[in-house]
Design an enzyme around this catalytic site. Sequence first.
Site, PDB file in Angstrom:
ATOM      1  N   ARG A  17       0.798  -1.287   0.273  1.00 33.27           N
ATOM      2  CA  ARG A  17      -0.015   0.182   0.012  1.00 33.27           C
ATOM      3  C   ARG A  17       0.705   1.271  -0.075  1.00 33.27           C
ATOM      4  NH1 ARG A  17      -2.421  -4.203   2.773  1.00 33.27           N
ATOM      5  NH2 ARG A  17      -4.695  -4.403   2.554  1.00 33.27           N
ATOM      6  N   HIS A  34      -1.024  -2.578  -4.516  1.00 34.54           N
ATOM      7  CA  HIS A  34      -0.315  -3.490  -5.606  1.00 34.54           C
ATOM      8  C   HIS A  34      -0.475  -2.895  -7.077  1.00 34.54           C
ATOM      9  CE1 HIS A  34       0.317  -6.358  -2.502  1.00 34.54           C
ATOM     10  NE2 HIS A  34      -0.817  -7.088  -2.641  1.00 34.54           N
ATOM     11  N   HIS A  43       3.249 -13.248  -5.880  1.00 37.07           N
ATOM     12  CA  HIS A  43       2.236 -13.079  -4.911  1.00 37.07           C
ATOM     13  C   HIS A  43       1.463 -14.662  -4.838  1.00 37.07           C
ATOM     14  CE1 HIS A  43      -1.383 -11.892  -2.570  1.00 37.07           C
ATOM     15  NE2 HIS A  43      -0.669 -10.805  -2.585  1.00 37.07           N
ATOM     16  N   TYR A  72       0.392 -18.121  -3.431  1.00 36.97           N
ATOM     17  CA  TYR A  72       0.091 -18.556  -2.400  1.00 36.97           C
ATOM     18  C   TYR A  72       0.485 -20.319  -2.296  1.00 36.97           C
ATOM     19  CZ  TYR A  72      -3.654 -15.054  -1.956  1.00 36.97           C
ATOM     20  OH  TYR A  72      -4.387 -13.682  -1.644  1.00 36.97           O
ATOM     21  N   GLU A 125       5.861 -12.519   0.241  1.00 36.08           N
ATOM     22  CA  GLU A 125       6.126 -11.558  -0.714  1.00 36.08           C
ATOM     23  C   GLU A 125       7.329 -10.825  -0.361  1.00 36.08           C
ATOM     24  OE1 GLU A 125       2.293  -9.177  -1.177  1.00 36.08           O
ATOM     25  OE2 GLU A 125       1.331 -10.716  -0.015  1.00 36.08           O
TER      26      GLU A 125
END
Length: 351
Positions: free
Chosen positions: A96, A121, A195, A197, A315
Amino acid sequence: MNIKQISHLPNTSAMESFGLLPDHEEILSCELCNKNGMKAKIINYGATLTSLLIPVATGEVVDVVLGFDTLESYLASYHLPSAPYFGATVGRYAGRIDKGVFALNDQTFQLNTNNNGNALHGGNIGFGQKTWNITHITSGDNPSITLSLLSENLEENYPGALQVDLTYTVTEENELKLEYKATSTEDTVVNLTHHTYFNLDGHHRDLLNQTLFIDSDKMLETDTENIPTGNFIALSDHDFDFRTAKKCPEAIDNSFVIESGKAVSATLSSVGNNLQMKVITDQPSVHIYVGGNCFGSIKGKENTNYHTFSGICFEAQNFPDAPNHKHFPNSVLRKGETYHQKTLYRFENIT
């Protein structure tokens, strides 16, 4: 075919169509394989990692990343109330930026905002929603693919035309290596990250029995909107002190400060598969994220119901909101200079 400026394409059998965008542009999927049976699949939509198959001690091969089977599902995911960014390359600025505002060279830039009045992002259409060009592919030992993207001047209101090159490599040591390079026509700010997972028990499982280690003694303090305050939180006696490995938390969204030169920044371990993943990076932080954007209702690969405890993100990046904090690591890329970033995920059997 969306392949431009290819300098070496020795193995076209590793390339296949992944679908068509609404404007009928074809998106391609490339598979990188090493001699041990590790396989990574990358699409040029968002320079996205869609699958990562890892051989485990039982002889099975496990897909350890969340994702979708179709291009349509990736496109639709960016229209959810909060996009999950499965496997995407994030930019121009990961994390952010407070109210989407920063100053550079005595000029104030107001970015597009997309997260409670803040820029997240990269803005409304970040790099994860762009079609990248495939510019180089190698096979044999340590196969790789290089994808390139030109972000135009003032795209999402960022200054400078930014040229980005990202190379994915699958090494013979069972590593997924990511190397980023970027240049700009004007002074700008840059923070790129990955990014994906991860779930070492397989994308269809949960993180319940996996443990997390992070070699960090402090993390960024944030306000109620997850904007850094500029202060740090010491992790001694804190629930998020992972210097002694412990179970993954069911909710975490925090940036951990990493000292440069550390051999391993973080480790995820599964006793179920006797598998561990080590995160090695030259970046000053690893942002750890679990939960929040799967909602318990996202249909992933193989018709799997993804939920908030399905995967964990590592990240590797600069600090969020670094352009607004002089004591944070430098986030400015000057005209004529080159941004470099290297992160790798190493998979090993636990003996």
